[in-house]
Structure formats: C-alpha cells, structure tokens
Scaffold this active site. Structure first.
Site, PDB file in Angstrom:
ATOM      1  N   LYS A 248       0.878  -1.170   0.000  1.00 46.48           N
ATOM      2  CA  LYS A 248       0.000   0.000   0.000  1.00 46.48           C
ATOM      3  C   LYS A 248       0.914   1.218   0.000  1.00 46.48           C
ATOM      4  O   LYS A 248       1.512   1.558   1.013  1.00 46.48           O
ATOM      5  CB  LYS A 248      -0.913   0.011   1.226  1.00 46.48           C
ATOM      6  CG  LYS A 248      -1.910   1.154   1.189  1.00 46.48           C
ATOM      7  CD  LYS A 248      -2.867   1.092   2.366  1.00 46.48           C
ATOM      8  CE  LYS A 248      -4.074   1.989   2.197  1.00 46.48           C
ATOM      9  NZ  LYS A 248      -3.791   3.375   1.888  1.00 46.48           N
ATOM     10  N   GLU A 298      -0.818   4.683  -7.923  1.00 40.26           N
ATOM     11  CA  GLU A 298      -0.557   5.625  -6.846  1.00 40.26           C
ATOM     12  C   GLU A 298       0.690   6.432  -7.186  1.00 40.26           C
ATOM     13  O   GLU A 298       1.715   5.856  -7.559  1.00 40.26           O
ATOM     14  CB  GLU A 298      -0.352   4.830  -5.541  1.00 40.26           C
ATOM     15  CG  GLU A 298      -0.304   5.661  -4.298  1.00 40.26           C
ATOM     16  CD  GLU A 298      -1.695   5.959  -3.701  1.00 40.26           C
ATOM     17  OE1 GLU A 298      -2.723   5.668  -4.346  1.00 40.26           O
ATOM     18  OE2 GLU A 298      -1.726   6.487  -2.577  1.00 40.26           O
ATOM     19  N   ARG A 415     -17.212   0.567  -1.869  1.00 38.40           N
ATOM     20  CA  ARG A 415     -16.292   0.050  -0.869  1.00 38.40           C
ATOM     21  C   ARG A 415     -16.752  -1.360  -0.552  1.00 38.40           C
ATOM     22  O   ARG A 415     -17.593  -1.574   0.294  1.00 38.40           O
ATOM     23  CB  ARG A 415     -16.321   0.927   0.387  1.00 38.40           C
ATOM     24  CG  ARG A 415     -15.215   0.627   1.372  1.00 38.40           C
ATOM     25  CD  ARG A 415     -15.355   1.462   2.627  1.00 38.40           C
ATOM     26  NE  ARG A 415     -15.168   2.877   2.420  1.00 38.40           N
ATOM     27  CZ  ARG A 415     -13.967   3.451   2.264  1.00 38.40           C
ATOM     28  NH1 ARG A 415     -12.883   2.736   2.281  1.00 38.40           N
ATOM     29  NH2 ARG A 415     -13.884   4.747   2.086  1.00 38.40           N
ATOM     30  N   LYS A 421      -7.429  -3.353   2.951  1.00 45.13           N
ATOM     31  CA  LYS A 421      -6.182  -2.687   3.312  1.00 45.13           C
ATOM     32  C   LYS A 421      -5.888  -3.024   4.758  1.00 45.13           C
ATOM     33  O   LYS A 421      -6.807  -3.222   5.561  1.00 45.13           O
ATOM     34  CB  LYS A 421      -6.310  -1.181   3.130  1.00 45.13           C
ATOM     35  CG  LYS A 421      -7.419  -0.582   3.933  1.00 45.13           C
ATOM     36  CD  LYS A 421      -7.569   0.897   3.695  1.00 45.13           C
ATOM     37  CE  LYS A 421      -8.847   1.395   4.318  1.00 45.13           C
ATOM     38  NZ  LYS A 421      -9.191   2.751   4.032  1.00 45.13           N
TER      39      LYS A 421
HETATM   40  P1  AMP Z   1      -7.514   4.392   1.937  1.00 49.79           P
HETATM   41  O1  AMP Z   1      -7.373   5.719   1.217  1.00 49.79           O
HETATM   42  O2  AMP Z   1      -6.804   4.325   3.244  1.00 49.79           O
HETATM   43  O3  AMP Z   1      -8.940   3.910   1.974  1.00 49.79           O
HETATM   44  O4  AMP Z   1      -6.741   3.298   1.062  1.00 49.79           O
HETATM   45  C1  AMP Z   1      -7.043   3.045  -0.277  1.00 49.79           C
HETATM   46  C2  AMP Z   1      -6.080   3.803  -1.147  1.00 49.79           C
HETATM   47  O5  AMP Z   1      -4.780   3.233  -1.100  1.00 49.79           O
HETATM   48  C3  AMP Z   1      -6.423   3.762  -2.629  1.00 49.79           C
HETATM   49  O6  AMP Z   1      -7.389   4.699  -2.938  1.00 49.79           O
HETATM   50  C4  AMP Z   1      -5.082   4.068  -3.277  1.00 49.79           C
HETATM   51  O7  AMP Z   1      -4.968   5.470  -3.434  1.00 49.79           O
HETATM   52  C5  AMP Z   1      -4.052   3.640  -2.254  1.00 49.79           C
HETATM   53  N1  AMP Z   1      -3.189   2.527  -2.685  1.00 49.79           N
HETATM   54  C6  AMP Z   1      -1.862   2.464  -2.470  1.00 49.79           C
HETATM   55  N2  AMP Z   1      -1.337   1.348  -2.955  1.00 49.79           N
HETATM   56  C7  AMP Z   1      -2.348   0.653  -3.513  1.00 49.79           C
HETATM   57  C8  AMP Z   1      -2.427  -0.603  -4.183  1.00 49.79           C
HETATM   58  N3  AMP Z   1      -1.357  -1.385  -4.367  1.00 49.79           N
HETATM   59  N4  AMP Z   1      -3.655  -1.001  -4.622  1.00 49.79           N
HETATM   60  C9  AMP Z   1      -4.749  -0.224  -4.424  1.00 49.79           C
HETATM   61  N5  AMP Z   1      -4.725   0.967  -3.802  1.00 49.79           N
HETATM   62  C10 AMP Z   1      -3.535   1.409  -3.343  1.00 49.79           C
END
Ligand code: AMP
Length: 557
Positions: A248, A298, A415, A421
């Site tokens: 991530k 990203e 979602r 995550k």
């Molecule tokens: P969150 O913003 O905490 O809900 O986490 C999701 C976000 O993580 C996504 O919207 C992406 O911007 C980011 N992200 C980073 N690395 C990845 C990955 N390998 N796959 C999908 N999302 C990722």
C-alpha cells in the site's frame, strides 16, 4: 421547462421523509422532463450542478452569495447574514429577503431551468481578474428574475446544501422506475458513464438496451473502487483462501487515461491534474503500450536522498501547482505504481477478475524502474508469507498492505470487500467540517473548535459525529481559520455554521453510540490528522461507515 416546476418538485420532496414516496416523486418528474433537459436535471435533483467528472465548479461562497442577495433585495450583506442566522437556513432567508425585493420588471418573466443552468455555467466559467465581480453580477441577474420560492433553491444549490433528501441511490432507483428498466442496468450504466444525465437519457430513449450500450470513454474519469479495512490478515485469508498482496503505497491515487498520444490524469476526486504532472504524463506516454487505456495507480513523492515516501502535503502541493511546475518536479519527484486497469482498446475491463486485469495491465506496461512501474505484488495462500510481506512493506516505510480478491471485478465508487487494506495505525475517518467555534483567551479571533459530520448515504445529509479542538497546532489554527472564514454562513452565540467544503482526516480513540449527535455516534478524543484537499464533501466518510467501524471495534473487544 420552467424552473418553478423543478421548485415544486423540491418542495414535494421536502414534504415527505418516506424514501418510497421520494423515489416516486422523482420518477414521475423524470418522465415529464423533456429530452434536452435530461442531461442536467438529474444532477440538480441531488443538489449538484455539474456531473462529478466535469471540470466546472461554481466557486461561490456564502459572502459572494450574500452580496448578490443584498443587492437584489435592497439590503446589506450583514442583514442577509443576520436573516440566515435567524432562520438557520440559507434558503429560507433568501426566500424572505427576495419577497421584499423591488419589482424590477412590470411583467415578471418566468425563469426557465435552462436559464438557471446557463447562469450557473457562466458563474463557473468566470475566471481570472474581475471574476468575483462577474460571478456576483450573474447571480444578481439570476436572483432578480427569480421568485422568492425559486431564490430559496437557487441559494441552497449554489452553496451545495439542497437538503431535499435525494442522494445517488435514490436517484438511481427513480431512473429505473421512471423508464421501466432494472435498477442493476441503471447502476451498471452509471458506473461506466459516471453521469446520471447520460444514464437517464439512454434509459428514456432506448431502455435497457440503450443503457447497455453506454461506453466507458477515455477522458471521462471513473469513480475509483475503494478499499475495506481488513479485520486481520487471518480473517481475510480465511475468506479468500488465496489472494494478491500488494504494497500500500502512501501517495495520491491517479487515474491515467491514454488515447493515442494524448494522456490525461485525474485525481481521486476526478479533477483533471494533467497540467500539474508533466513528468507522469511523459512516462505514461512512453510506458503504456496500447492505443487506448484507462489505468490506475498511486503517485508517490519520494525523498531523493533517503528514498522514503514524503508527506501527503508535498504530494498535494504538486497536484495543485499551476506555475513553475518544472521546478516543483525537481523538488518533489514522483514515482508511479500501477495497480489496476479499467479499459483497454475498446474493451471495458471492470467485469474481469482482478487476476485477469493485472495480467492485462502487466502486458501493456513497459516498466521504467523506480519511475513508472507495477505495484509490487505477491500471490499466495500462505498466511506466514502475508505477515512477512506486510513487515517488509512497513520496514521500507510504506503505509501498509493491500490484500486483493483475485476473482473479483472492479466496482467503481464502491467500498466492497474485493480489496482490503491493512495498516498498523487505527483507521481514521474523513469528515466534513460543518461548523466551528470562536476561540477564547489566547485563541480569541481564531476558529478553534470544529464540528465534524459524516454523510448519510441515503439522504446525502451531513450528520454530526463530534467536535474537535484539542491537539490543533498554532499553525493549523491559522490555516483552519483562513480556510473556514470565507465559508461562514452565519453565527449564533459564538457558534459558526459553515458551507460544507473542507474535509479533514480525523483520528480518534474510539467510536461510541451517542444520543447527543444527530448521527447517533460520537468520536472519543478526536484529533485532526490533516486536511484532505483531495476529497470533496461528497466523498467524505458516511454514517454507514462509522457504524461499520463501530461494529468492527465492538467485535475486536
Ligand atoms: P484508503 O485511502 O486508506 O482507503 O486506502 C485506499 C487507497 O490506497 C487507494 O485509494 C489508493 O490510493 C491507495 N493505494 C496504495 N497502494 C495501492 C495498491 N497497491 N492497490 C490499491 N490501492 C492502493
């Protein structure tokens, strides 16, 4: 169609709290809307003026609106503000004030929906020197030809507070009901079009067949699929058996559209950020080996010396940049890690299983190491390997790990548990600031305590979940005051109501049930982590999500 007709629909919607009844009202109305207005009316029904992908934004704050209202009703902006404070609602205040306005024309003309929309468009297009004045003038003209009832909804729409209880889900159901097509067909069409106008028109003209013909279009951004918080690595593997693990990356999401030589980049908020990111544009043009594609990844800002990810604020500074872009590139270089593909050479990819999408993605990307590459991935069914991967990701300074369902499709805007995550720190919430309190003592003159609200998914309303005041640094105090002051709608007993606009990421110790707030929940010891400039109020976390986190937290106890 006269704007008064739309106003009467708003009034009917406001008069009932029943979702079924609201759906019926919207459906009946949509059937009556002429084809040439179907592009714009669906957005207006959910209180927005332009579809989410559009680059147009009204950019009207309370003070600008008040000035226009003051002019039209022959009073002062201060008096407008007082009236808003007294009524507690911008719409009602404007209605009252316009009732007093001097009749400018002897034979009042009927205002048309199209005219209102065109005025909004003109306001959005005003830019550069003197644009504030031009916006005011356009608003004045519009309000001068509006009846008090019409003014009420114009004012509310302008400030993004329509409050008739229609959100996207209800609009979707109403389109299905209006044109006798299935909800799933409407939903699917909306995913690829990202525009209810296009969807409603297709449903009216050609029914389900028309909906199925709607194509994803390179250049029109798609809502990103969102991640769900993993309860634990074990729980997710129990569910999935085998999964794709990915780093991530801690950056900002980018959706890259390629058509021929042309590249466009959209932020998570679907803003066109192409001009600010010429380095990513160049690399994408070189690396994506396809005529047409929409890929996602990203963008991470790295410290050139330490190679570790830099603060989110640095990333936003680059996304925002209009001048001296080249200089910023040297200062804050970006690396891009791609993790998904939505469209490839005429084919919509979102229905394919993630493993197939990743295969397609890797087949068209010629990686440039350390600059533009695929997200690091490991497919495994071993929980031990997952723990190791996670530790390595954290040791390298990344935010955490993603665990993805190999068989799942891509669902725009949702979602769902297709992408989990996992992070070491407690999940934060992105909330809208809807009000504030003036500080006292050393903090006098500053807006120092902020009212936080989550969005109700069903009605679109913003409901309070708590207030945050402690843990705000002096620097933040200054920034918040500067950002929030122009959003003040009115004040009452030291409490300030704000146009919902600023989204903040909030950490907290715990979520509790609470009868004190209208959301039914309260955050214990909330603390502002940062302003989420990459999110609009429409993208803030929902009350439903707060409930989900509350349940999860209870299970964990
Ligand atoms: P969150 O913003 O905490 O809900 O986490 C999701 C976000 O993580 C996504 O919207 C992406 O911007 C980011 N992200 C980073 N690395 C990845 C990955 N390998 N796959 C999908 N999302 C990722």
């Amino acid at each position: 169609m006269e704007y008064a007709r739309l106003v009467s629909v708003y009034e009917n919607l406001e008069a009932t709290t029943s979702k079924l009844e609201k759906t019926r009202i919207v459906a009946d109305f949509l059937r009556e809307v002429p084809e040439e207005l179907l592009d714009i009316i669906p957005s207006l029904l959910i209180g927005e003026v332009f579809p989410e992908w559009s680059e147009l934004e009204l950019g009207v704050g309370p003070s600008l609106l008040y000035e226009a209202v003051a002019f039209v009703s022959g009073t002062s902006a201060a008096e407008v503000k007082n009236t808003v404070a007294k009524t507690g609602d911008v719409g009602e205040a404007v209605e009252q004030l316009l009732a007093r306005k001097v009749q400018l024309t002897l034979f009042a003309r009927k205002l048309l929906v199209k005219e209102v929309y065109e005025a909004f468009e003109k306001i959005a297009l005003a830019s550069g020197k003197g644009s504030q004045d031009r916006k005011i003038r356009t608003l004045v003209d519009l309000l001068a030809s509006a009846s008090p009832r019409e003014g009420k909804y114009i004012a509310r729409t302008v400030l993004g507070e329509l409050r008739v209880g229609v959100a996207e889900g209800l609009l979707r159901d109403a389109i299905a009901q209006a044109f006798n097509v299935s909800v799933s067909a409407v939903e699917r069409a909306y995913m690829v079009a990202n525009d209810f106008g296009i969807v409603a028109k297709a449903a009216k003209l050609e029914g389900e067949e028309g909906l199925s013909k709607i194509k994803m279009e390179v250049g029109r951004p798609i809502k990103p699929m969102l991640a769900q918080l993993a309860p634990s690595i074990e729980k997710v593997f129990e569910e999935l058996g085998k999964a794709a693990l990915e780093i991530k990356y801690d950056g900002a999401r980018v959706q890259i559209h390629k058509r021929g030589d042309e590249i466009k980049i959209f932020s998570r908020r679907l803003e066109n950020v192409t001009n600010a990111l010429p380095d990513i544009v160049k690399r994408a043009a070189r690396a994506i080996k396809a005529k047409e594609a929409i890929v996602e990844g990203e963008a991470v800002a790295v410290d050139p010396k330490t190679r570790r990810p830099r603060a989110f604020q640095d990333i936003l500074r680059r996304f925002r940049r209009k001048y001296d872009v080249e200089k910023m590139i040297a200062e804050i270089p970006f690396e891009t890690y791609l993790f998904d593909i939505l469209y490839l050479d005429g084919e919509v990819m979102i229905d394919l299983a993630f493993e197939k999408r990743r295969e397609a993605l890797s087949s068209i990307i010629q990686e440039e190491k350390g600059k533009f590459e695929l997200a690091e991935q490991l497919v495994t069914d071993s929980i031990n390997e997952a723990h190791e991967f996670y530790s390595r990701a954290l040791a390298k300074g990344h935010e955490g790990m993603m665990i993805k369902n190999l068989k799942a499709p891509y669902i725009p805007g949702a979602r769902v548990g297709y992408m989990y995550k996992i992070k070491p720190v407690m999940e934060t919430l992105d909330l809208v600031i809807t009000g504030a309190l003036w500080g006292t003592g050393k903090r006098a003159g500053w807006l120092s305590s902020y009212i936080l609200a989550a969005r109700d998914e069903d009605t679109g309303e913003l409901l309070e979940v708590g207030r945050v005041g402690t843990g705000v640094t002096e620097e933040q105090l200054e920034e918040f005051t500067r950002r929030l002051k122009p959003l003040i709608e009115y004040e009452e007993a030291g409490e300030v109501r704000l146009k919902p606009s600023v989204v903040v990421e909030v950490a907290y110790q715990e979520i509790q049930r609470s009868p004190n707030y209208d959301s039914g929940f309260a955050l214990r010891f909330p603390r502002v982590v940062r302003i989420r400039d990459d999110k609009s109020p429409a993208e803030a976390d929902t009350v439903q999500r707060v409930r989900e986190l509350y349940e999860m937290q209870r299970q964990a106890k």
